[in-house]
Design an enzyme around this catalytic site. Structure first.
Site, PDB file in Angstrom:
ATOM      1  N   ASP A 204      -2.631  -1.626  -3.566  1.00 15.50           N
ATOM      2  CA  ASP A 204      -3.156  -0.480  -4.311  1.00 15.50           C
ATOM      3  C   ASP A 204      -2.210  -0.124  -5.466  1.00 15.50           C
ATOM      4  O   ASP A 204      -2.323   0.938  -6.068  1.00 15.50           O
ATOM      5  CB  ASP A 204      -3.422   0.722  -3.392  1.00 15.50           C
ATOM      6  CG  ASP A 204      -2.179   1.221  -2.670  1.00 15.50           C
ATOM      7  OD1 ASP A 204      -1.052   0.784  -3.012  1.00 15.50           O
ATOM      8  OD2 ASP A 204      -2.330   2.056  -1.757  1.00 15.50           O
TER       9      ASP A 204
ATOM     10  N   ARG B 105       6.729   5.961   2.136  1.00 15.22           N
ATOM     11  CA  ARG B 105       5.620   6.897   2.352  1.00 15.22           C
ATOM     12  C   ARG B 105       4.655   6.337   3.412  1.00 15.22           C
ATOM     13  O   ARG B 105       4.203   7.049   4.315  1.00 15.22           O
ATOM     14  CB  ARG B 105       4.864   7.124   1.033  1.00 15.22           C
ATOM     15  CG  ARG B 105       3.572   7.904   1.176  1.00 15.22           C
ATOM     16  CD  ARG B 105       2.784   7.879  -0.117  1.00 15.22           C
ATOM     17  NE  ARG B 105       3.282   8.797  -1.116  1.00 15.22           N
ATOM     18  CZ  ARG B 105       3.024  10.107  -1.155  1.00 15.22           C
ATOM     19  NH1 ARG B 105       2.278  10.665  -0.234  1.00 15.22           N
ATOM     20  NH2 ARG B 105       3.500  10.855  -2.103  1.00 15.22           N
TER      21      ARG B 105
ATOM     22  N   MET C 280       0.854  -1.202   0.000  1.00 19.60           N
ATOM     23  CA  MET C 280       0.000   0.000   0.000  1.00 19.60           C
ATOM     24  C   MET C 280       0.879   1.237   0.000  1.00 19.60           C
ATOM     25  O   MET C 280       1.772   1.338   0.838  1.00 19.60           O
ATOM     26  CB  MET C 280      -0.803   0.014   1.307  1.00 19.60           C
ATOM     27  CG  MET C 280      -2.280  -0.148   1.168  1.00 19.60           C
ATOM     28  SD  MET C 280      -3.103   0.266   2.708  1.00 19.60           S
ATOM     29  CE  MET C 280      -2.212  -0.594   3.959  1.00 19.60           C
ATOM     30  N   HIS C 281       0.648   2.123  -0.937  1.00 18.69           N
ATOM     31  CA  HIS C 281       1.432   3.360  -0.912  1.00 18.69           C
ATOM     32  C   HIS C 281       0.711   4.548  -1.546  1.00 18.69           C
ATOM     33  O   HIS C 281       1.249   5.653  -1.568  1.00 18.69           O
ATOM     34  CB  HIS C 281       2.771   3.150  -1.622  1.00 18.69           C
ATOM     35  CG  HIS C 281       2.622   3.042  -3.115  1.00 18.69           C
ATOM     36  ND1 HIS C 281       2.159   1.899  -3.720  1.00 18.69           N
ATOM     37  CD2 HIS C 281       2.830   3.941  -4.106  1.00 18.69           C
ATOM     38  CE1 HIS C 281       2.111   2.100  -5.025  1.00 18.69           C
ATOM     39  NE2 HIS C 281       2.503   3.321  -5.291  1.00 18.69           N
ATOM     40  N   ARG C 282      -0.518   4.357  -2.073  1.00 15.71           N
ATOM     41  CA  ARG C 282      -1.215   5.488  -2.718  1.00 15.71           C
ATOM     42  C   ARG C 282      -1.478   6.573  -1.686  1.00 15.71           C
ATOM     43  O   ARG C 282      -2.026   6.277  -0.615  1.00 15.71           O
ATOM     44  CB  ARG C 282      -2.582   5.058  -3.254  1.00 15.71           C
ATOM     45  CG  ARG C 282      -2.549   4.088  -4.359  1.00 15.71           C
ATOM     46  CD  ARG C 282      -2.410   4.721  -5.718  1.00 15.71           C
ATOM     47  NE  ARG C 282      -1.834   3.714  -6.571  1.00 15.71           N
ATOM     48  CZ  ARG C 282      -0.871   3.932  -7.461  1.00 15.71           C
ATOM     49  NH1 ARG C 282      -0.402   5.133  -7.669  1.00 15.71           N
ATOM     50  NH2 ARG C 282      -0.389   2.950  -8.183  1.00 15.71           N
TER      51      ARG C 282
END
Ligand code: UD1
Length: 363
Positions: free
Chosen positions: A283, A239, A204-206
């Site tokens: 994502d 992030r 997940m990084h969006r």
């Protein structure tokens, strides 16, 4: 013929690797590789160069992180003198990151032909920074290489001339095909004590999922339930790490003993981890494609996808971030069997060869 090839962020690296190798069959083509430095950590960049045998960049612009404007402008300022000095016949950009549009814009303003690999993908969600990068890059490109039929359709409906569009398959899948046997030798499952047990792999990084603790918290609600059934292996993007370590969520994550958070891992280990997983939650765009070829069910934690072929083939389930929706998809997936999806047209490991052949003819 001189072609400057641009990479900036981690997902660009598996796309450029097969192209750099395909150029070797064309002695008349001189490829240069420029790294913008958008990603710079060892585990976000150098590790991938080594594992994928990408030649060292001829130049690293070392632009690093920043706001969208600072990063994009920084890349443009640093890239312009490179194009002026080398006078290439074309600049090739891949994917949809800030480096893609920044270098694309510099090139066309200097009158240099622009080639976009992975053109035409559209989520139709203009709140995604990548969607803006895709639309703008495609609008100024001279050659557009698409991975799936939707790409061609989207470009035609935006008025791109048909003669510029080539359906060639998927360079990311070239890399997967070339590295699958090597990845099978990875010892990651032994290291994580996952041999012979069902587990989920998560990425997940969006910004829309991880930057707001209330959204990330709702995804954690679903993960909390899933990790009671099976371990969730979660190599964390820098992030995301910042937000998980923040005051709003860090205590909560610590209570989830089966959510196993790792530093980012290399390509070969991650390919092995995905291949053997009961399911993948993500994502990412690229992982939706990789799981399609691996025939592993993928639950996509987004409201949309720019890669609809992955849904049509049967591997990808677009569920968004509502915990009930995620859990409903999870239950559907684990009650079904693995390996039932189809393979998209031309995702056969030969996309880079097609691209270089077409470039040699067209430029
Ligand atoms: C970028 C891409 C995204 C892609 C993703 C893959 C854009 C707009 N976004 O997002 O499309 O899916 O890469 O990873 O181009 N950081 C590090 N080390 C690094 C790189 C970044 O610690 O090597 C941290 C920095 O704090 C930085 C943050 O990660 O501020 C975000 O990096 P950035 O390149 O701005 O965007 P990504 O979220 O990685």
């Amino acid at each position: 013929m001189k072609i400057i090839n641009v990479v900036g962020a981690r997902p660009n690296l598996m796309k450029i690797a097969p192209l750099m190798s395909a150029y070797k069959d064309y002695p008349a083509v001189k490829p240069l590789l420029v790294h913008t430095g958008q990603h710079y950590d060892e585990r976000m960049s150098d590790l991938f160069f080594r594992q994928l045998a990408i030649p060292q960049p001829d130049l690293n612009l070392e632009v690093g992180s920043g706001s969208h404007a600072l990063q994009t402008a920084g890349i443009m300022k640093a890239f312009e003198p490179v194009v002026v000095e080398h006078q290439p016949d074309a600049v090739l950009v891949v994917g949809d990151v800030n480096s893609t549009i920044a270098c694309g814009l510099v090139s066309v303003k200097l009158g240099v032909k622009l080639v976009h690999v992975e053109a035409g993908l559209r989520s139709f969600d203009r709140t995604m920074p990548e969607e803006i990068n895709r639309v703008l890059t495609d609008a100024i490109s001279n050659l557009l290489f698409v991975t799936e039929a939707s790409g061609r359709k989207n470009l035609l409906s935006e008025g791109v001339d048909e003669s510029k569009i080539f359906m060639v398959g998927n360079v990311m899948i070239d890399t997967l095909t070339q590295n699958k046997a090597k990845a099978d030798e990875s010892k990651i499952l032994e290291e994580l004590k996952l041999e012979d047990i069902a587990y989920a792999a998560l990425t997940m990084h969006r910004p829309s999922n991880v930057d707001d603790p209330s959204v990330l918290g709702r995804i954690l609600d679903a993960l909390e339930v899933i990790q009671r059934d099976m371990p969730i292996i979660f190599p964390v993007h820098p992030r995301t790490r910042k937000h998980l370590d923040g005051p709003a969520l860090s205590d909560r994550v610590k209570t989830m003993g089966n959510l196993r958070i790792l530093d980012p891992i290399g390509y070969l280990d991650f390919l092995k981890l995905m291949s053997s997983a009961r399911l993948v939650l993500t994502d990412s765009g690229g992982i939706q494609e990789e799981t399609t070829i691996l025939k592993v069910p993928c639950i996509t934690l987004r409201e949309n996808t720019e890669r609809p072929v992955t849904v049509e083939m049967g591997s990808n389930h677009i569920v968004g971030t509502d915990p009930q929706e995620i859990l409903a998809a999870y239950r559907r997936v684990i009650s079904g069997s693995r390996g039932k999806c189809k393979v998209p047209q031309l995702w056969d490991g030969k996309a880079a060869q097609r691209i270089v052949k077409i470039m040699a003819e067209e430029i």
